[in-house]
Design a protein around this motif. Structure first.
Motif, PDB file in Angstrom:
ATOM      1  N   ILE A   9       0.849  -1.205   0.000  1.00  0.00           N
ATOM      2  CA  ILE A   9       0.000   0.000   0.000  1.00  0.00           C
ATOM      3  C   ILE A   9       0.878   1.247   0.000  1.00  0.00           C
ATOM      4  O   ILE A   9       0.563   2.234  -0.674  1.00  0.00           O
ATOM      5  CB  ILE A   9      -0.983  -0.007   1.183  1.00  0.00           C
ATOM      6  CG1 ILE A   9      -2.078  -1.033   0.937  1.00  0.00           C
ATOM      7  CG2 ILE A   9      -1.591   1.374   1.410  1.00  0.00           C
ATOM      8  CD1 ILE A   9      -3.057  -1.191   2.065  1.00  0.00           C
ATOM      9  N   GLN A  10       1.971   1.221   0.751  1.00  0.00           N
ATOM     10  CA  GLN A  10       2.897   2.362   0.747  1.00  0.00           C
ATOM     11  C   GLN A  10       3.443   2.593  -0.657  1.00  0.00           C
ATOM     12  O   GLN A  10       3.548   3.740  -1.095  1.00  0.00           O
ATOM     13  CB  GLN A  10       4.048   2.134   1.726  1.00  0.00           C
ATOM     14  CG  GLN A  10       3.642   2.326   3.166  1.00  0.00           C
ATOM     15  CD  GLN A  10       4.785   2.042   4.134  1.00  0.00           C
ATOM     16  OE1 GLN A  10       5.730   1.321   3.828  1.00  0.00           O
ATOM     17  NE2 GLN A  10       4.683   2.620   5.324  1.00  0.00           N
ATOM     18  N   ASP A  67       0.762   4.234  -2.645  1.00  0.00           N
ATOM     19  CA  ASP A  67       0.661   5.651  -2.282  1.00  0.00           C
ATOM     20  C   ASP A  67       1.773   6.475  -2.920  1.00  0.00           C
ATOM     21  O   ASP A  67       1.528   7.585  -3.396  1.00  0.00           O
ATOM     22  CB  ASP A  67       0.675   5.826  -0.765  1.00  0.00           C
ATOM     23  CG  ASP A  67      -0.643   5.440  -0.121  1.00  0.00           C
ATOM     24  OD1 ASP A  67      -1.663   5.365  -0.834  1.00  0.00           O
ATOM     25  OD2 ASP A  67      -0.655   5.210   1.107  1.00  0.00           O
ATOM     26  N   ASP A 115       1.192   9.474  -5.404  1.00  0.00           N
ATOM     27  CA  ASP A 115       1.778  10.789  -5.120  1.00  0.00           C
ATOM     28  C   ASP A 115       2.564  11.301  -6.331  1.00  0.00           C
ATOM     29  O   ASP A 115       2.476  12.487  -6.681  1.00  0.00           O
ATOM     30  CB  ASP A 115       2.697  10.733  -3.897  1.00  0.00           C
ATOM     31  CG  ASP A 115       1.934  10.605  -2.591  1.00  0.00           C
ATOM     32  OD1 ASP A 115       0.724  10.931  -2.565  1.00  0.00           O
ATOM     33  OD2 ASP A 115       2.554  10.172  -1.599  1.00  0.00           O
ATOM     34  N   GLU A 117      -8.406  13.156  -1.266  1.00  0.00           N
ATOM     35  CA  GLU A 117      -8.385  12.060  -0.296  1.00  0.00           C
ATOM     36  C   GLU A 117      -9.434  10.998  -0.642  1.00  0.00           C
ATOM     37  O   GLU A 117      -9.170   9.799  -0.517  1.00  0.00           O
ATOM     38  CB  GLU A 117      -8.618  12.591   1.122  1.00  0.00           C
ATOM     39  CG  GLU A 117      -7.438  13.358   1.674  1.00  0.00           C
ATOM     40  CD  GLU A 117      -6.177  12.506   1.779  1.00  0.00           C
ATOM     41  OE1 GLU A 117      -6.232  11.427   2.393  1.00  0.00           O
ATOM     42  OE2 GLU A 117      -5.140  12.927   1.244  1.00  0.00           O
ATOM     43  N   ARG A 169      -8.110   8.987  -3.442  1.00  0.00           N
ATOM     44  CA  ARG A 169      -7.064   8.087  -2.952  1.00  0.00           C
ATOM     45  C   ARG A 169      -7.691   6.851  -2.300  1.00  0.00           C
ATOM     46  O   ARG A 169      -7.263   5.723  -2.520  1.00  0.00           O
ATOM     47  CB  ARG A 169      -6.169   8.834  -1.958  1.00  0.00           C
ATOM     48  CG  ARG A 169      -5.101   8.046  -1.262  1.00  0.00           C
ATOM     49  CD  ARG A 169      -3.984   7.585  -2.177  1.00  0.00           C
ATOM     50  NE  ARG A 169      -3.397   8.640  -2.952  1.00  0.00           N
ATOM     51  CZ  ARG A 169      -2.231   9.216  -2.720  1.00  0.00           C
ATOM     52  NH1 ARG A 169      -1.506   8.819  -1.703  1.00  0.00           N
ATOM     53  NH2 ARG A 169      -1.768  10.159  -3.513  1.00  0.00           N
ATOM     54  N   ARG A 207      -7.390   2.932  -3.423  1.00  0.00           N
ATOM     55  CA  ARG A 207      -6.988   1.859  -2.511  1.00  0.00           C
ATOM     56  C   ARG A 207      -8.016   0.739  -2.486  1.00  0.00           C
ATOM     57  O   ARG A 207      -7.662  -0.441  -2.489  1.00  0.00           O
ATOM     58  CB  ARG A 207      -6.809   2.401  -1.097  1.00  0.00           C
ATOM     59  CG  ARG A 207      -5.526   3.119  -0.871  1.00  0.00           C
ATOM     60  CD  ARG A 207      -5.432   3.549   0.565  1.00  0.00           C
ATOM     61  NE  ARG A 207      -4.196   4.270   0.806  1.00  0.00           N
ATOM     62  CZ  ARG A 207      -3.956   4.943   1.897  1.00  0.00           C
ATOM     63  NH1 ARG A 207      -4.861   4.994   2.860  1.00  0.00           N
ATOM     64  NH2 ARG A 207      -2.815   5.581   2.055  1.00  0.00           N
ATOM     65  N   CYS A 222     -11.148   1.402   4.714  1.00  0.00           N
ATOM     66  CA  CYS A 222     -11.257   2.382   3.624  1.00  0.00           C
ATOM     67  C   CYS A 222     -12.711   2.747   3.347  1.00  0.00           C
ATOM     68  O   CYS A 222     -13.027   3.917   3.098  1.00  0.00           O
ATOM     69  CB  CYS A 222     -10.605   1.840   2.350  1.00  0.00           C
ATOM     70  SG  CYS A 222      -8.809   1.810   2.395  1.00  0.00           S
TER      71      CYS A 222
END
Length: 161
Positions: A8-9, A12, A16, A69, A72, A76, A128
């Motif tokens: 997940i990082q 992200d 980004d 957000e 995002r 996810r 989520c």
């Protein structure tokens, strides 16, 4: 093997980088937004023309931040759901019989207490979904508040003339 959190990082970071490429990385949390969001009618009436415009713009930026957000979170959820689908596809043959429906097999795979990976994915999806529900429609509400300040600015300018 990477953990779900590490993956997940990475997602992200990729998002980004994409946000930066398309120019929406500027939508960041503004520490002063709490004050603006809590304005009373009296506070709004007391604002100078310039403050109405500046705070209206601040609210619009915050609406963009909230929408970013939400986007995002949706990304996810789609990614996590795809991971669930892959996990189900890799294990479905091990559950039920040839007469067990696909939906029943999916349920068996997803609820297998020995499958820690699936449990983690489902927990993250639930988390989520809850965050998504919390933020639903907030960006449009904040944008409406911005419109009130912008209209107030125009009204004050008209009174000045």
């Amino acid at each position: 093997m990477e953990t779900v959190d590490e993956r997940i990082q990475k997602l992200d970071v990729m998002l980004d980088e994409y946000d930066s490429k398309v120019g929406v990385s500027a939508f960041k949390y503004d520490n002063q937004i709490e004050n603006v969001l809590n304005y009373t009618q009296t506070d709004i009436r007391a604002l100078a023309i310039e403050e109405c415009g500046e705070d209206g713009y601040r609210l619009l930026r915050h609406a963009g931040y909230i929408q970013k957000e939400c986007n995002r979170i949706n990304a996810r959820i789609r990614w996590l759901q795809r991971c669930v689908d892959i996990e189900i596809a890799s294990r479905i043959k091990d559950y039920g019989t040839q007469y067990t429906s696909y939906n029943e097999k999916m349920f068996l795979v997803s609820n297998d207490p020995t499958n820690i990976y699936m449990k983690k994915l489902q927990d993250l999806i639930m988390h989520c979904e809850i965050r998504k529900e919390e933020l639903s429609f907030l960006s449009s509400k904040v944008a409406s508040m911005a419109q009130v300040l912008i209209e107030q600015k125009h009204a004050k300018r008209q009174q000045k003339w």
